[in-house]
Write a protein that holds these residues in place. Structure first.
Motif, short mmCIF file in Angstrom:
data_model
loop_
_atom_site.label_atom_id
_atom_site.label_comp_id
_atom_site.label_asym_id
_atom_site.label_seq_id
_atom_site.Cartn_x
_atom_site.Cartn_y
_atom_site.Cartn_z
N MET A 190 0.84 -1.20 0.00
CA MET A 190 0.00 0.00 0.00
C MET A 190 0.88 1.25 0.00
SD MET A 190 -2.82 0.97 2.88
CE MET A 190 -4.11 -0.18 2.50
N ASN A 191 0.39 2.31 -0.70
CA ASN A 191 1.10 3.59 -0.67
C ASN A 191 0.62 4.42 0.52
OD1 ASN A 191 2.46 3.40 -3.33
ND2 ASN A 191 0.33 3.23 -4.02
N PHE A 192 1.54 5.09 1.17
CA PHE A 192 1.17 5.94 2.30
C PHE A 192 1.61 7.37 2.07
CE2 PHE A 192 1.65 1.70 4.18
CZ PHE A 192 0.39 1.55 4.76
N PHE A 193 0.75 8.27 2.40
CA PHE A 193 1.11 9.69 2.31
C PHE A 193 0.69 10.36 3.60
CE2 PHE A 193 -0.38 8.20 -1.85
CZ PHE A 193 0.75 8.39 -2.63
N ASP A 194 1.53 11.22 4.10
CA ASP A 194 1.12 12.05 5.24
C ASP A 194 0.39 13.26 4.69
OD1 ASP A 194 2.26 10.27 6.83
OD2 ASP A 194 3.99 11.51 7.44
N CYS A 195 -0.70 13.58 5.31
CA CYS A 195 -1.39 14.78 4.83
C CYS A 195 -2.16 15.44 5.98
CB CYS A 195 -2.32 14.46 3.68
SG CYS A 195 -3.46 13.13 4.03
N SER A 196 -2.48 16.69 5.77
CA SER A 196 -3.21 17.39 6.82
C SER A 196 -4.68 17.46 6.44
CB SER A 196 -2.64 18.79 7.02
OG SER A 196 -2.66 19.48 5.80
N VAL A 197 -5.48 17.45 7.45
CA VAL A 197 -6.93 17.44 7.24
C VAL A 197 -7.48 18.84 7.53
CG1 VAL A 197 -9.09 16.37 7.93
CG2 VAL A 197 -6.94 15.07 8.02
N SER A 198 -8.27 19.37 6.60
CA SER A 198 -8.91 20.65 6.91
C SER A 198 -10.30 20.68 6.25
CB SER A 198 -8.07 21.82 6.40
OG SER A 198 -7.88 21.70 5.01
N ARG A 199 -11.04 21.71 6.55
CA ARG A 199 -12.37 21.80 5.95
C ARG A 199 -12.29 22.73 4.77
NH1 ARG A 199 -17.70 23.83 8.99
NH2 ARG A 199 -17.66 21.72 9.77
N LYS A 200 -12.91 22.31 3.69
CA LYS A 200 -12.91 23.17 2.52
C LYS A 200 -13.76 24.39 2.80
CE LYS A 200 -12.70 22.40 -2.40
NZ LYS A 200 -13.23 21.60 -3.51
N LYS A 201 -13.29 25.53 2.31
CA LYS A 201 -14.01 26.77 2.61
C LYS A 201 -15.48 26.68 2.20
CE LYS A 201 -10.31 29.68 2.12
NZ LYS A 201 -9.54 30.14 1.03
N ASN A 202 -16.30 27.08 3.09
CA ASN A 202 -17.74 27.19 2.83
C ASN A 202 -18.39 25.86 2.51
OD1 ASN A 202 -17.06 29.90 2.98
ND2 ASN A 202 -16.87 30.04 0.76
N GLU A 203 -17.74 24.85 2.67
CA GLU A 203 -18.38 23.57 2.36
C GLU A 203 -18.19 22.61 3.51
OE1 GLU A 203 -17.56 21.80 -1.48
OE2 GLU A 203 -17.06 23.82 -2.20
N ASP A 204 -18.92 21.51 3.46
CA ASP A 204 -18.73 20.47 4.45
C ASP A 204 -17.63 19.50 4.07
OD1 ASP A 204 -20.54 21.41 6.14
OD2 ASP A 204 -22.17 20.07 5.56
N ASP A 205 -17.22 19.66 2.85
CA ASP A 205 -16.20 18.71 2.38
C ASP A 205 -14.90 18.82 3.19
OD1 ASP A 205 -18.03 18.16 0.55
OD2 ASP A 205 -16.81 18.70 -1.21
N ILE A 206 -14.20 17.70 3.17
CA ILE A 206 -12.93 17.66 3.90
C ILE A 206 -11.80 17.75 2.90
CG2 ILE A 206 -11.41 16.14 5.19
CD1 ILE A 206 -13.96 15.25 6.66
N LEU A 207 -10.86 18.56 3.20
CA LEU A 207 -9.75 18.75 2.27
C LEU A 207 -8.49 18.08 2.84
CD1 LEU A 207 -8.90 20.18 -0.36
CD2 LEU A 207 -8.12 22.06 1.08
#
Ligand SMILES: Nc1ncnc2c1ncn2[C@@H]1O[C@H](COP(=O)(O)OP(=O)(O)OP(=O)(O)O)[C@@H](O)[C@H]1O
Ligand SMILES: [Mg+2]
Lengths: 370, 282, 765
Positions: A240-257
Motif C-alpha cells: 500500500m502507498n502511504f502519504f502524510d497529509c493534513s486534514v482541513s475543511r474546505k471553505k464554505n463547504e462540508d467537504d474535507i480537504l
C-alpha cells in the motif's frame, strides 16, 4: 477437539529477548491458521511453544482439553514440518516416516500401512528406499510432510516449509498442502513471512509484529480492513502507498480537504465523517496500488482531485504493469495498471485515487481511523 | 608454434617424471626401516650380521616368529593389548560422545567454564600426573588390572572436544524433530546423534585405538606383572633382555606394528579426513 | 541399533572380567622372582634347578629391562604388588631400604646354614645397613685393567703397570699416533667418571664420607692428590679431553686405546668381536698407590617387606648363594660368583683372565651406602669435569663439592612439619573456591566498584540448545549433567585431582624419606622452583629441548611441505598411495620404531653405517657419541612424525582455489614463482598451525630418548620431561620433579598464548 488456545502467553528468552508477548489466540479445530509477519517478529516462537520446543514464560497454552505448558513435545500429539525439512540423513525415506510410529510402538503392519497411505497421498511411493541426500528439495519437502502425516496428529505445525523451494514449486506445494488440509481435516498452524502464501492458504491469518499479534482475521477482511498501518503495509504486493497529509475543511463547504506534499484531495460524503474530528491535524493516507487510476486510460472525467505524478520507472509484468512515480517533492507511489498501459520515464501522469478505497491511519500510533 | 607446444609437452613430461622419481625415492627412504625390519626378522640367526647386508633374505625362515610365541608368550601380550585397546576405544567412543554432545547441544549452568577447564588441561604434560594417578589406582586396587588401564585411557578431553565441534554442525532441527517424533533424551543421542557422528566417531575411534595400542610408558607402570604386559611393553622388555638378538626383536616389532597398519589401511580414508579437518596429532 | 548394543556389551564385559594377576597353579606355592635384562631370561634355568630341589614351589620368573627397572621396582612397592625375590643393583639397596621397602634377612640367615663369611666382605657389606642385612650378594663385577700386550711390549713393558707412577708413565709413553695416522691415547679414560675417580681416591687412602657419622672428607689432602693424579692423564695427553667418539672395542683393536678399565663382560666381547687379537691382549689388577683397590658392583638378591612368600624367597636366595650354584650361574650368564668358596673350588684356575677378577675382588670397595648416592655421584662428575676441562682450581672444587654433598645430605635431617597439612588444606580450599566461583561464572568485575554496563550477549543460534525436553522438572535440569557425568567424574579422579595433587606435591619436599615416613613431609613453598634455576642439569635439559625443537621443527616442516607440494601436483596420480606411504611411520608403535632404529644405528652392523661406508664416510656411534646422539634422535623423530604435518598441509593446499594458479600462469609465473607468491602465502594459517602443533609436541619430547638413549650419553639427549621423570622415578624427588612439570606446563601455556596472539595478528592483516 483440537483447538489450540493461547491465554496471554509470553515467551521471554534468556537475556530478556522477547520472543512473543501476551498472545491471546484461539485456533479452532480443523482450521488452517497462518502466522505471518516480518522476520524476527516471533512467528516461529509462537509456533514452537505449541510444539513444546519452547517453554512458555507465562500464560497458559491449551491443546484440546489439556493445558500443555509443562507437557513434553512427544506427548502433545502434534507433528511439525521444518523449514529445512529436518529429515534424518542416516535413515531411508521409509524409516524417516516410520520413526515416530516405531518409537510409539505401533504394530509393524499398522506402520507399513500408514507409510504406504501417506506416500500415496504425496506421490512418493517410488522414493521410499532412498536416503534424503538423494532427493530434490521438493521431494524432501514431501517426505517431511509424509513424516508428519503418518502420525495422524491432532495438530500440524509448519514453520516456513516452502521457503527453500523455487517459486514454481512453491505454488504447486501450496496447493498441495491446502488439498491435504481439505482431506485430513485437522488443525494446521502455518508460519510464513510471505503474505501471498498467507492470503492464499489461510482460513484465518494472524499478523504479528515485534512479538505481538496485530490482527487476526480472514484473508479478505484483513486485506480490506487492516486494523493498523503495519498490517495494511504488510499485506498486499506491491505494498500500500502511504502519504502524510493534513486534514482541513474546505471553505464554505462540508467537504474535507486533504493536503499533502504535491496533492490535495477533497472528500465529501458521510463515509468520511470520522475525519472531521481530525481537522487541523495530520493523518496518514493509504491507498493500494490497484486503487489508483490513470485519467487517460479510464472513463473518469473529473477534473477535480487529480494527483499529478511523474514516472520514475515501470515494471511491466505482462498482464499488468507497476508504475513507480513521484508525487510532489518527496512522496512516491506505486500503481498497478493493465499490462498494455506503458509509460516512459519522466512522463507526467494525472491520477485519481478511488475515493471508496482510501484508508486513514493515525500518524503516531498507526491505528486505523474508524 | 607447433614446435613450441611440443617442447612444452616434453617439458611437462620431464617434470612429471622427475617429481615421480623424487616421490618414489622419498618413499623408499621412508619405508626402508619397515622393509629392513621385516627382512631382518626373516633371516636365520647367522645371516643377520652378514656384511654386506642382504636386502632380501636368501633363505627366509619364520624361526624368530616361532620363538616369539614359544619363548615369550607374545600371544598373551597380544590378547592384553587387544582387550585394552578395544575396550578403551568402544567405551571411549560412547562416553566421550555422550559428553561432547551435551557440551555442544545443551545449555546448563557452568557449561562453558567447565569446557574451558577441560581444554586447559590438555596442556598439562601427561607425565606430570603419572605418580598421583598411580596412587589413586592403587587405592582403588586397580594396579595390574585391565580395568586400571582402561579406566585411565577411556576419557579423552581431546575426544570430547572433537565430538563437540562436530555435533555443533548438526542442525538443531533434527534434534527437535526427533523430540516431536517421540524420542527421549537418551534416544535422541543414541538414535539420531550417534549415527550422524559416524565420520568423526570413525576418526576418533581409530586414533583412540592406535594410541592405546601404541602407548608404552603408562602400561609399563600400571601392569606390574609380566603376564599383564601389553605388546609395546613386552617388546621393550624383550629388547632389554635380548639386546643383540635382532632377529627376535625385529619379529617382535613386526608383530606389534602389523595390527595398527592393518587398521590404518582399512580405515585410511577416515584417518586422513580426520587429520586434515582437525589437525589431530597422532 | 542392536549391533551397537552388542558391541558395547562386549566392551563392558571385557572391562569387568579383568584377569586376576595371580594364576592358580594347583597346590604348589608360587614364588615370583624378578631379574633385570638378560639375567631375567636366563635365571629361568636356575629356577628350574631350584624347582627340582623344591618340587612344592613353582618359580615364576619375570625379566625387567634395565632401563625401566628402577621405576618398575618403585611402582611395585608403591602399588603394593611386589615380587617375592628381586635382583637389585648394588647402589639401589640403600635407596629401597630407606623407603622401608625391604625385609631384613638376619632372622633367616641365622636359621639356615647360610654363612656370611663365604662372601667377599666388600660386597656383602652393601646389603648391611643400619645394623641389619637387607640383601645377599648374587654376582659381582669389579673393574680391572685391560691392555694390549703387544703395544705395551713395544713400549718396553713386559708386564702391566702396578703403581701409579708406572701407570702414568706407560700411558704417556703409549700416546702418540697409530700406524694409520690416528691420535693414540695411552688409556681410554672418561673426563668425568665417578667410578674411576673413586677408585683413584680409595687407592690414595681417601674417602668421600662416613656413612655413620655423615662426616665429609672431600676437602682432605688425599682427595686433592687423587684429583691431581686423575687430571694428569689429560694434561699429558694420555687420555682424550674431548671424546673422539670411537667405538671402544674398535679403537682397542686399532691401538687407539691400548689400555682401558672395565668389567668382566668385556672378556667375552673381546673374544667374540676381536678374534684377530687373540693372544695380544691381557687383563690385570688395577695399578695402585697405597692400595690397589677397585670398584665393586654387581647385584644383590633382596626380599620385599610386602612379599607374599618370604620363606620360599629366602630358600631361593640361599640356593643361589651356594658355591656350586654360583658357578652354575657363571656358566649360564657370565656373572662372577660373589662367594669366595666358589672361587676356591679351582673352577677358574684355567681361566686366567677371569681369575684376575677373583683376585681383584679381595681388594675392592663399594661407594658409600647411602640412598642419596646417585645424586652425590652426579655432583662428583660435575666438579671433576670443571677441574679437568674448565680449569677450576682443585681446592675451590673441593669446597664446592663439600657444599653440594652437605646440601644433599641435609635433606635427610630435615624435620617434617605438621603445618604442611594446614597449608595443603588452605591451598585446596582456596583452589576449590576459585574453581567453583569460576564455573558459576563470578566475574571479577563484580568486585570492582565501577560497574561497566554489560554488553548484550550475542545470540548465536548454533550454540543455542535445541528447544524442549523429553521430560520436565528436576530431571530435565539434570539431563545434561547425566550425560557429562561419566566423563567428568573420570576426568576429575584421573586428571584434575592428579594435576592439582602434583601441584601440591611440587610445593613440598616430597622425596625418598617421605615415602617411608609421611611425617617427614614439609611445605617448602616455591623453593623447588628456585632450586631449578640453579640446577645445571635442568638448564641442560631445557637447552636440549630447545635444540630439539629449533632443529627438528624446521626440518619437519620443510620436509612435510616439500612432500605435500609434490604430491599435490595435479599431474600426480596415486595420490593416496603416496599419502599412505609417507604417513606409515606416524601410526607405528614408537617402541617398535625405536627397536628398529637402534638396529639401523648399530655401530657395527647397522644399515646407516653400512650405507655411509659405501660413500666413504667412517662409521659412527650414532647413539653413544654425545655430539651425535641428539641429531640422531632428531632425524628419527622427524622421520616418524613428518607424515602428520604432510597430511595437514595437503588439506591446506586443497583449499587454495585453482583459479589462483590459473591466473598466475596466465600472468606468466613459473612453478617456483607461483609457489612463492601463491602457495606459501595461502598456506600461512596452515603452516602456522602446523608449527604450533609441532612445537607443543616437541616440548613434550620424551619417548625417543627414554627408550633409546635414556637421556645419555652425558645427558646430551636429556629432555625436560625425561628429567622430570627421572627426578621422580629414579631419585624419588617427586616434589622437585613436579616442579619441573609445572615449569614445562607454563612454557606450553605461554607458547599457546603467543600462538593465539600471533594468529590474531595474522588475521588482522
Ligand atoms: N533461542 C533463542 N534465544 C534467544 N532469543 C531468541 C531465540 N530464538 C529466537 N529469539 C529471538 O526471538 C525473536 C523472535 O524470533 P523468531 O524465531 O520467533 O522469529 P520469526 O518470526 O520466526 O523470524 P523468521 O521469519 O526470521 O524465522 C527474535 O528477536 C529472535 O532474535
Ligand atoms: Mg522463524
Amino acid at each position: 477437539m483440537a483447538d489450540v488456545v493461547f491465554k496471554s502467553v509470553s515467551k521471554i528468552y534468556r537475556g530478556g529477548v522477547v520472543g512473543c508477548r501476551d498472545i491471546d489466540l484461539r485456533i479452532n479445530d480443523k482450521e488452517f491458521c497462518v502466522l505471518v509477519g516480518p522476520s524476527g517478529c516471533g512467528k516461529s516462537t509462537t509456533l514452537r511453544t505449541i510444539a513444546g520446543l519452547e517453554e512458555v514464560t507465562s500464560g497458559e497454552l491449551w491443546i484440546g482439553d489439556s493445558m500443555v505448558n509443562e507437557m513434553p513435545p512427544k506427548d502433545r500429539d502434534i507433528a511439525m514440518v521444518f523449514q529445512n525439512y529436518a529429515l534424518y540423513p542416516h535413515m531411508k525415506v521409509r524409516d524417516n516416516m516410520a520413526f515416530g510410529l516405531k518409537l510409539r510402538k505401533y504394530p509393524k503392519k499398522e506402520i507399513e500401512h500408514r507409510v504406504r497411505e501417506a506416500s500415496e497421498i504425496l506421490g512418493i511411493t517410488n522414493l521410499l528406499e532412498r536416503r534424503p541426500k538423494q532427493l530434490s528439495g521438493g521431494q524432501r519437502q514431501r517426505v517431511a510432510l509424509g513424516r508428519a502425516i503418518v502420525r495422524k496428529p491432532k495438530v500440524f505445525l509448519f514453520d516456513e516449509p516452502l521457503s527453500n523451494l523455487d517459486a514454481k514449486l512453491r505454488v504447486q506445494m501450496r496447493v498441495e498442502i491446502k488439498r491435504l488440509h481439505a482431506r485430513l481435516r485437522t488443525t494446521m498452524v502455518y508460519v510464513t513471512h510471505d503474505q501471498v502464501e498467507a492470503m492464499t492458504m489461510g482460513d484465518r491469518i494472524v499478523v504479528m509484529q515485534d512479538g505481538v499479534i496485530k490482527q487476526v482475521d480472514e484473508p479478505v477482511r484483513l486485506y480490506d480492513n487492516p486494523r493498523c498501518r503495519f498490517v495494511a503495509g504488510f499485506m498486499g504486493s506491491p505494498a500500500m502507498n502511504f502519504f502524510d497529509c493534513s486534514v482541513s475543511r474546505k471553505k464554505n463547504e462540508d467537504d474535507i480537504l486533504l493536503e499533502g506534499d504535491g496533492f490535495s484531495i477533497s472528500l465529501s460524503g458521510i463515509e468520511f465523517s470520522h475525519l472531521t474530528s481530525y481537522r487541523g491535524r495530520k493523518v496518514t493516507l493509504g491507498i493500494r496500488p490497484e486503487d489508483i487510476i490513470d485519467r487517460l486510460y479510464s472513463q473518469v472525467t473529473a477534473s477535480e482531485n487529480l494527483v499529478r505524478a511523474q514516472v520514475i520507472t515501470e515494471e511491466p509484468m505482462g498482464s499488468e504493469n507497476y508504475i513507480h512515480a513521484t508525487v510532489g517533492e518527496k512522496n512516491r507511489l506505486v500503481m498497478k495498471t493493465s499490462g498494455s498501459n506503458r509509460v516512459n520515464m519522466g512522463d507526467d501522469l494525472e491520477l485519481v485515487f478511488k475515493p471508496g478505497k482510501l484508508h486513514f491511519f493515525e500518524i503516531k500510533s498507526g491505528e486505523r481511523i474508524v | 608454434m607447433a614446435k613450441k607446444s611440443q617442447e612444452y609437452i616434453l617439458e611437462r613430461k620431464v617434470k612429471k617424471t622427475v617429481i615421480y622419481l623424487i616421490l618414489i625415492g622419498g618413499m623408499i627412504i621412508t619405508l626402508t626401516p619397515f622393509f629392513w625390519s621385516i627382512s631382518t626378522s626373516l633371516k636365520p640367526r647367522a645371516g643377520i650380521f652378514s656384511m654386506p647386508p642382504e636386502w632380501v633374505p636368501s633363505e627366509p625362515t619364520l624361526e624368530h616368529y616361532g620363538r616369539l610365541f614359544d619363548e615369550v608368550d607374545f600371544l598373551r601380550h597380544f590378547i592384553n593389548s587387544t582387550v585394552v585397546a578395544v575396550a578403551v576405544t568402544l567405551l571411549g567412543l560412547f562416553l566421550n560422545s555422550l559428553a561432547g554432545y551435551a557440551f555442544a547441544k545443551f545449555r546448563f549452568p557452568g557449561r562453558d567454564r567447565l569446557f574451558s577447564i577441560l581444554v586447559l588441561s590438555l596442556m598439562v604434560p601427561g607425565q606430570v600426573t603419572m605418580m598421583p594417578v598411580f596412587m589413586i589406582l592403587r587405592s582403588l586396587g586397580l594396579i595390574n588390572t585391565y580395568t586400571g588401564l582402561i579406566i585411565t585411557g577411556t576419557i579423552s578431553v581431546f575426544g570430547i572436544f572433537l565430538i563437540r565441534q562436530f555435533v555443533l554442525t548438526i542442525p538443531n532441527d533434527l534434534i527437535e524433530a526427533a523430540r516431536i517424533d517421540g524420542c527421549g533424551e537418551f534416544a535422541i543421542y543414541w538414535k539420531v546423534i550417534l549415527p550422524l557422528c559416524k565420520p568423526v566417531l570413525a576418526t576418533l575411534g581409530i586414533f583412540t585405538f592406535m594410541s592405546s595400542w601404541n602407548s608404552f610408558l603408562w602400561p609399563l607402570i600400571v601392569m606390574v606383572r609380566e603376564e599383564m604386559y601389553t605388546l609395546p611393553v613386552a617388546l621393550a622388555n624383550l629388547s632389554g633382555q635380548h639386546a643383540t638378538d635382532y632377529g627376535l626383536l625385529m619379529a617382535g616389532a613386526v608383530v606389534v606394528v602389523i595390527p595398527v597398519i592393518l587398521v590404518f589401511l582399512a580405515a585410511q580414508k577416515y584417518i586422513i579426513e580426520g587429520i586434515s579437518t582437525t589437525g589431530l596429532k597422532g | 541399533m542392536r549391533k551397537r548394543a552388542i558391541i558395547l556389551g562386549i566392551a563392558s564385559a571385557g572391562l569387568i572380567s579383568c584377569f586376576s594377576s595371580h594364576a592358580v597353579s594347583g597346590d604348589r606355592r608360587e614364588l615370583l622372582v624378578w631379574a633385570m635384562g638378560h639375567e631375567g631370561t636366563v635365571i629361568r634355568e636356575m629356577a628350574r634347578r631350584f624347582e627340582d630341589e623344591n618340587p612344592e614351589v613353582k618359580v615364576i620368573t619375570q625379566a625387567i629391562p634395565w632401563s625401566a627397572a628402577h621405576e618398575k621396582l618403585l611402582t611395585c612397592v608403591v602399588g603394593g604388588v611386589p615380587p617375592d625375590v628381586t635382583q637389585m643393583g648394588t647402589t639401589w639397596v640403600a635407596e629401597f631400604q630407606s623407603m622401608d621397602a625391604l625385609e631384613p634377612l638376619n632372622r633367616y640367615m641365622e636359621e639356615s646354614e647360610f654363612n656370611s663369611g663365604d662372601f667377599f666382605e666388600s660386597t656383602f657389606d652393601i646389603g648391611y645397613i643400619e645394623g641389619k642385612n637387607y640383601g645377599v650378594p648374587w654376582y659381582i663385577d669389579t673393574r680391572v685393567l685391560f691392555y694390549r700386550k703387544d703395544l705395551l711390549e713395544e713400549a718396553g713393558y713386559d708386564l702391566p703397570p702396578e703403581t701409579w707412577d708406572e701407570f702414568l708413565e706407560a700411558a704417556i709413553r703409549l700416546s702418540g699416533e697409530t700406524p694409520e695416522g690416528r691420535s693414540r691415547y695411552g688409556i681410554a679414560l672418561p673426563v668425568a667418571d665417578w667410578q674411576m675417580f673413586l677408585v683413584t681416591l680409595w687407592q690414595n687412602g681417601g674417602e668421600i664420607l662416613d656413612v655413620e657419622t655423615l662426616e665429609i672428607f672431600v676437602e682432605d689432602l688425599e682427595f686433592h692428590g687423587a684429583v691431581d693424579f686423575y687430571r694428569e692423564f689429560f694434561e699429558q695427553g694420555a687420555a682424550p679431553l674431548e671424546d673422539p667418539g670411537h667405538e671402544l672395542l674398535w679403537a682397542f683393536s686399532r691401538g687407539i686405546y691400548p689400555m682401558f678399565v672395565s668389567g668382566p663382560w668385556m672378556i667375552d666381547q673381546i673374544r667374540r668381536q676381536l678374534p684377530e687379537l687373540e693372544g695380544r691382549w691381557g687383563v690385570g689388577k688395577l695399578p695402585g698407590r697405597k692400595t690397589r683397590t677397585s670398584f665393586v658392583g654387581g647385584s644383590h638378591l633382596t626380599v620385599f617387606r610386602d612379599a607374599e612368600n618370604k620363606d620360599d624367597a629366602w630358600k631361593f636366595i640361599e640356593f643361589m648363594s651356594r658355591p656350586e650354584n654360583q658357578i652354575q650361574w657363571f656358566e649360564i650368564s657370565g656373572g662372577l660368583p660373589a662367594s669366595i668358596r666358589a672361587w676356591e673350588t679351582g673352577y677358574f684356575d684355567d681361566k686366567p683372565e677371569v681369575s684376575v677378577f677373583g683376585r681383584q675382588m679381595f681388594d675392592t670397595k663399594s661407594p658409600p651406602n647411602i640412598p642419596e648416592w646417585e645424586e652425590v655421584a652426579t655432583r662428583i662428575d660435575q666438579r671433576l669435569e670443571e677441574v679437568i676441562r674448565g680449569g677450576r682450581p682443585v681446592p675451590e672444587a673441593q669446597e664446592l663439592l663439600r657444599g653440594d654433598i652437605q646440601r644433599i645430605l641435609a635433606r635427610r635431617l630435615e624435620e617434617g612439619d605438621a603445618r604442611v597439612i594446614l597449608w595443603m588444606i588452605l591451598i585446596s580450599v582456596v583452589a576449590f573456591a576459585v574453581l567453583v566461583a569460576y564455573i558459576r561464572g563470578v566475574r571479577i568485575k563484580r568486585f570492582l566498584p565501577v560497574k561497566t554496563p554489560e554488553k548484550e550477549t550475542e545470540y548465536d543460534i548454533m550454540r543455542e540448545p535445541p528447544g524442549g525436553m523429553a521430560s520436565r522438572g528436576l530431571q530435565r535440569f539434570l539431563i545434561p549433567y547425566f550425560f557429562i557425568l561419566p566423563a567428568v567424574l573420570t576426568l576429575t579422579v584421573f586428571l584434575f585431582l592428579p594435576i592439582f595433587g602434583s601441584f601440591l606435591i611440587s610445593l613440598t619436599n616430597w622425596n625418598i624419606y617421605t615415602f617411608s615416613e609421611l611425617s617427614n613431609l614439609r611445605f617448602t613453598g616455591l623453593s623447588n622452583y628456585m632450586d631449578l634455576l640453579n640446577d645445571r642439569i635442568f638448564w641442560q635439559a631445557l637447552r636440549n629441548t630447545f635444540v630439539f625443537s629449533l632443529v627438528g621443527i624446521p626440518l619437519n616442516v620443510t620436509i612435510s611441505l616439500f612432500v605435500a607440494v609434490m604430491i599435490d601436483k595435479k599431474y600426480i596420480s596415486h595420490k593416496s598411495f603416496f599419502r599412505a606411504g609417507y604417513f606409515m611411520p606416524v601410526i607405528t608403535t614408537l617402541v617398535a620404531v625405536a627397536v628398529v632404529w637402534m638396529w639401523l644405528y648399530n655401530p657395527e652392523y647397522g644399515l646407516v653405517n653400512y650405507l655411509l661406508e659405501r660413500l666413504g664416510i667412517p662409521p659412527q656411534r650414532w647413539l653413544s657419541n654425545p655430539s651425535l646422539a641428539l641429531p640422531s634422535l632428531i632425524i628419527m623423530s622427524v622421520w616418524k612424525n613428518f607424515g602428520t604435518n604432510m597430511i595437514i598441509i595437503l588439506a591446506g593446499l586443497q583449499t587454495i582455489p585453482a583459479s589462483l594458479y590459473e591466473a598466475a600462469s596466465v600472468d606468466g609465473a613459473d612453478a617456483w614463482q607461483s609457489f612463492w607468491n601463491i602457495t606459501l602465502p595461502s598456506l600461512k594459517p596452515t603452516l602456522f598451525f602446523v608449527i604450533v602443533m609441532t612445537t607443543i609436541g616437541s616440548f613434550q619430547f620424551f619417548d625417543e630418548p627414554y627408550i633409546m638413549t635414556d637421556g645419555g650419553p652425558l645427558n646430551s639427549t636429556l629432555s625436560m620431561i625425561l628429567l622430570m621423570y627421572r627426578q621422580g622415578f629414579d631419585n624419588f624427588n617427586f616434589g622437585y620433579g613436579s616442579a619441573i612439570g609445572y615449569v614445562l606446563f607454563l612454557c606450553i601455556v605461554g607458547f599457546t598464548l603467543i600462538q593465539l596472539y600471533g594468529r590474531k595478528r595474522l588475521q588482522e592483516r
